[in-house]
Design a protein around this motif. Structure first.
Motif, PDB file in Angstrom:
ATOM      1  N   TYR A  19      -2.214  -8.176  -9.440  1.00 24.85           N
ATOM      2  CA  TYR A  19      -1.427  -7.160  -9.090  1.00 24.85           C
ATOM      3  C   TYR A  19      -1.591  -6.725  -7.774  1.00 24.85           C
ATOM      4  CZ  TYR A  19      -1.553  -6.043 -14.021  1.00 24.85           C
ATOM      5  OH  TYR A  19      -1.366  -6.258 -15.505  1.00 24.85           O
ATOM      6  N   ARG A  20      -0.989  -5.929  -7.126  1.00 32.68           N
ATOM      7  CA  ARG A  20      -0.970  -5.397  -5.868  1.00 32.68           C
ATOM      8  C   ARG A  20      -0.534  -3.636  -5.622  1.00 32.68           C
ATOM      9  NH1 ARG A  20       4.198  -8.277  -2.735  1.00 32.68           N
ATOM     10  NH2 ARG A  20       5.879  -6.781  -3.325  1.00 32.68           N
ATOM     11  N   GLN A  21      -1.216  -3.233  -4.419  1.00 34.48           N
ATOM     12  CA  GLN A  21      -0.998  -1.814  -4.322  1.00 34.48           C
ATOM     13  C   GLN A  21      -0.758  -1.645  -2.731  1.00 34.48           C
ATOM     14  OE1 GLN A  21      -4.023   0.833  -5.781  1.00 34.48           O
ATOM     15  NE2 GLN A  21      -2.625   2.575  -5.314  1.00 34.48           N
ATOM     16  N   GLY A  22       0.518  -1.397  -2.412  1.00 28.72           N
ATOM     17  CA  GLY A  22       0.738  -1.251  -0.832  1.00 28.72           C
ATOM     18  C   GLY A  22       0.289   0.346  -0.612  1.00 28.72           C
TER      19      GLY A  22
ATOM     20  N   GLU B 174       2.214   2.730  -5.849  1.00 28.42           N
ATOM     21  CA  GLU B 174       1.172   2.561  -6.909  1.00 28.42           C
ATOM     22  C   GLU B 174       1.064   1.054  -7.111  1.00 28.42           C
ATOM     23  OE1 GLU B 174       2.550   6.682  -9.600  1.00 28.42           O
ATOM     24  OE2 GLU B 174       2.677   4.458 -10.523  1.00 28.42           O
ATOM     25  N   ARG B 175      -0.099   0.923  -7.932  1.00 28.32           N
ATOM     26  CA  ARG B 175      -0.287  -0.492  -8.171  1.00 28.32           C
ATOM     27  C   ARG B 175       0.919  -1.032  -9.089  1.00 28.32           C
ATOM     28  NH1 ARG B 175      -6.389  -1.890  -9.931  1.00 28.32           N
ATOM     29  NH2 ARG B 175      -5.812  -0.604 -11.844  1.00 28.32           N
ATOM     30  N   GLU B 176       1.152  -2.341  -8.730  1.00 30.47           N
ATOM     31  CA  GLU B 176       2.054  -3.010  -9.629  1.00 30.47           C
ATOM     32  C   GLU B 176       1.764  -4.481 -10.012  1.00 30.47           C
ATOM     33  OE1 GLU B 176       5.472  -2.566  -7.101  1.00 30.47           O
ATOM     34  OE2 GLU B 176       4.794  -3.940  -5.853  1.00 30.47           O
TER      35      GLU B 176
ATOM     36  N   MET C 120       1.117 -17.755  -1.990  1.00 30.59           N
ATOM     37  CA  MET C 120       2.135 -16.722  -1.568  1.00 30.59           C
ATOM     38  C   MET C 120       2.851 -17.491  -0.403  1.00 30.59           C
ATOM     39  SD  MET C 120       0.141 -13.249  -2.068  1.00 30.59           S
ATOM     40  CE  MET C 120      -0.897 -13.585  -0.649  1.00 30.59           C
ATOM     41  N   ASN C 121       4.104 -17.774  -0.370  1.00 33.73           N
ATOM     42  CA  ASN C 121       5.084 -18.375   0.707  1.00 33.73           C
ATOM     43  C   ASN C 121       6.020 -17.368   1.073  1.00 33.73           C
ATOM     44  OD1 ASN C 121       3.373 -20.880   0.317  1.00 33.73           O
ATOM     45  ND2 ASN C 121       4.595 -21.471  -1.276  1.00 33.73           N
ATOM     46  N   SER C 122       6.705 -17.438   2.235  1.00 30.61           N
ATOM     47  CA  SER C 122       7.431 -16.687   2.770  1.00 30.61           C
ATOM     48  C   SER C 122       7.329 -15.404   2.672  1.00 30.61           C
ATOM     49  CB  SER C 122       9.004 -16.938   1.945  1.00 30.61           C
ATOM     50  OG  SER C 122       9.236 -18.501   2.100  1.00 30.61           O
ATOM     51  N   LEU C 123       6.100 -14.726   3.141  1.00 29.70           N
ATOM     52  CA  LEU C 123       5.648 -13.760   3.051  1.00 29.70           C
ATOM     53  C   LEU C 123       6.423 -12.824   4.140  1.00 29.70           C
ATOM     54  CD1 LEU C 123       1.847 -14.420   2.794  1.00 29.70           C
ATOM     55  CD2 LEU C 123       3.175 -13.327   1.366  1.00 29.70           C
ATOM     56  N   ASN C 124       6.601 -11.466   3.737  1.00 27.94           N
ATOM     57  CA  ASN C 124       7.380 -10.545   4.618  1.00 27.94           C
ATOM     58  C   ASN C 124       6.407  -9.257   4.391  1.00 27.94           C
ATOM     59  OD1 ASN C 124       8.321  -8.768   2.193  1.00 27.94           O
ATOM     60  ND2 ASN C 124       9.571 -10.500   1.797  1.00 27.94           N
ATOM     61  N   THR C 125       6.843  -8.253   5.264  1.00 27.62           N
ATOM     62  CA  THR C 125       6.067  -7.151   5.613  1.00 27.62           C
ATOM     63  C   THR C 125       5.974  -6.480   4.299  1.00 27.62           C
ATOM     64  OG1 THR C 125       7.844  -5.904   6.551  1.00 27.62           O
ATOM     65  CG2 THR C 125       6.683  -6.937   8.246  1.00 27.62           C
ATOM     66  N   GLU C 126       6.718  -6.433   3.486  1.00 30.01           N
ATOM     67  CA  GLU C 126       6.553  -5.711   2.340  1.00 30.01           C
ATOM     68  C   GLU C 126       5.854  -6.245   1.458  1.00 30.01           C
ATOM     69  OE1 GLU C 126      11.252  -4.059   1.865  1.00 30.01           O
ATOM     70  OE2 GLU C 126      10.793  -5.567   0.631  1.00 30.01           O
ATOM     71  N   ASP C 127       5.095  -7.586   1.569  1.00 30.81           N
ATOM     72  CA  ASP C 127       4.022  -7.998   0.951  1.00 30.81           C
ATOM     73  C   ASP C 127       2.694  -7.423   1.117  1.00 30.81           C
ATOM     74  OD1 ASP C 127       5.973 -10.979   0.826  1.00 30.81           O
ATOM     75  OD2 ASP C 127       5.878  -9.731  -0.820  1.00 30.81           O
ATOM     76  N   THR C 128       2.763  -6.729   2.072  1.00 34.24           N
ATOM     77  CA  THR C 128       1.368  -6.114   2.464  1.00 34.24           C
ATOM     78  C   THR C 128       0.860  -5.261   1.725  1.00 34.24           C
ATOM     79  OG1 THR C 128       1.999  -6.184   5.068  1.00 34.24           O
ATOM     80  CG2 THR C 128       0.230  -4.822   4.255  1.00 34.24           C
ATOM     81  N   ALA C 129      -0.429  -5.482   1.090  1.00 36.25           N
ATOM     82  CA  ALA C 129      -0.982  -4.657   0.063  1.00 36.25           C
ATOM     83  C   ALA C 129      -2.356  -5.132  -0.178  1.00 36.25           C
ATOM     84  CB  ALA C 129      -0.270  -4.956  -1.371  1.00 36.25           C
ATOM     85  N   VAL C 130      -3.070  -4.585  -0.787  1.00 37.40           N
ATOM     86  CA  VAL C 130      -4.349  -5.021  -1.639  1.00 37.40           C
ATOM     87  C   VAL C 130      -4.063  -5.691  -2.896  1.00 37.40           C
ATOM     88  CG1 VAL C 130      -6.625  -4.307  -2.574  1.00 37.40           C
ATOM     89  CG2 VAL C 130      -5.718  -3.165  -0.525  1.00 37.40           C
TER      90      VAL C 130
ATOM     91  N   GLN D 110      -7.456  -7.622   0.893  1.00 39.22           N
ATOM     92  CA  GLN D 110      -6.046  -7.002   1.330  1.00 39.22           C
ATOM     93  C   GLN D 110      -5.538  -8.128   2.130  1.00 39.22           C
ATOM     94  OE1 GLN D 110      -5.266  -3.791   2.523  1.00 39.22           O
ATOM     95  NE2 GLN D 110      -3.490  -4.683   3.183  1.00 39.22           N
ATOM     96  N   VAL D 111      -4.174  -8.162   1.867  1.00 41.03           N
ATOM     97  CA  VAL D 111      -3.244  -8.940   2.597  1.00 41.03           C
ATOM     98  C   VAL D 111      -2.219  -8.392   3.535  1.00 41.03           C
ATOM     99  CG1 VAL D 111      -0.903 -10.562   2.212  1.00 41.03           C
ATOM    100  CG2 VAL D 111      -3.255 -10.656   0.849  1.00 41.03           C
ATOM    101  N   THR D 112      -2.491  -8.817   4.850  1.00 40.64           N
ATOM    102  CA  THR D 112      -1.398  -7.871   5.627  1.00 40.64           C
ATOM    103  C   THR D 112      -0.524  -8.914   6.513  1.00 40.64           C
ATOM    104  OG1 THR D 112      -3.239  -6.183   6.294  1.00 40.64           O
ATOM    105  CG2 THR D 112      -1.365  -6.416   7.797  1.00 40.64           C
ATOM    106  N   VAL D 113       0.784  -8.480   6.328  1.00 36.49           N
ATOM    107  CA  VAL D 113       1.852  -9.384   7.014  1.00 36.49           C
ATOM    108  C   VAL D 113       2.354  -8.716   8.206  1.00 36.49           C
ATOM    109  CG1 VAL D 113       3.865 -10.799   6.656  1.00 36.49           C
ATOM    110  CG2 VAL D 113       2.247 -10.200   4.714  1.00 36.49           C
ATOM    111  N   SER D 114       2.040  -8.988   9.230  1.00 33.87           N
ATOM    112  CA  SER D 114       2.609  -8.512  10.510  1.00 33.87           C
ATOM    113  C   SER D 114       2.722  -9.519  11.582  1.00 33.87           C
ATOM    114  CB  SER D 114       1.426  -7.401  10.960  1.00 33.87           C
ATOM    115  OG  SER D 114       1.858  -6.738  12.026  1.00 33.87           O
ATOM    116  N   SER D 115       3.553  -8.995  12.636  1.00 30.32           N
ATOM    117  CA  SER D 115       3.808 -10.029  13.665  1.00 30.32           C
ATOM    118  C   SER D 115       2.972  -9.436  14.917  1.00 30.32           C
ATOM    119  CB  SER D 115       5.278 -10.141  14.340  1.00 30.32           C
ATOM    120  OG  SER D 115       5.649  -8.792  14.375  1.00 30.32           O
TER     121      SER D 115
END
Length: 120
Positions: free
Chosen positions: A37-40, A44-46, A82-92, A115-120
């Motif tokens: 699951y993840r929560q941005g 909410e957690r999804e 997790m491949n081809s990560l984008n900023t919307e994948d940022t979440a716990v 925590q996963v943070t996708v950022s340049s």
């Protein structure tokens, strides 16, 4: 009791990859399913992906083709590649083990999250 621990989170650039791992320890009679699951920051957690006791897996549409869930029964671990990560994948990211401690029982155990943070 069952203790669940996630690992593998971190900072990654858009387009990059990360591999999360979730390990369960304790008195487990049977594993029914393990879900990620993840929560941005503002959501909410999804549910993201799940692997069932028969080995089948399911994914949310927005991660299909990018994320792969796998299980090592001998080690009681479940990974999320997790491949081809984008900023919307940022979440716990957290994992949920649905198990039987003894025959006929069902319990849910959560990890603390990573925590996963996708950022340049």
């Amino acid at each position: 009791q069952v203790h669940v621990v996630e690992s593998g989170g971190g900072l990654v650039q858009p387009g990059g990859s990360l591999r999360l791992s979730c390990a369960a320890s304790g008195s487990i009679h049977r594993v029914y399913s393990v879900g990620w699951y993840r929560q941005g920051p503002t959501a909410e957690r999804e549910w993201v992906a799940v692997i069932l006791d028969d080995g089948n897996s399911n994914y949310r549409d927005y991660v299909k083709g990018r994320f792969i869930i796998s299980r090592d029964n001998a080690k009681n671990t479940v990974d999320l590649q997790m491949n081809s990560l984008n900023t919307e994948d940022t979440a716990v990211y957290s994992c949920l083990w649905r198990v039987a401690i003894e025959a006929g029982t069902t319990y849910d155990f959560w990890g603390q999250g990573t925590q996963v943070t996708v950022s340049s």
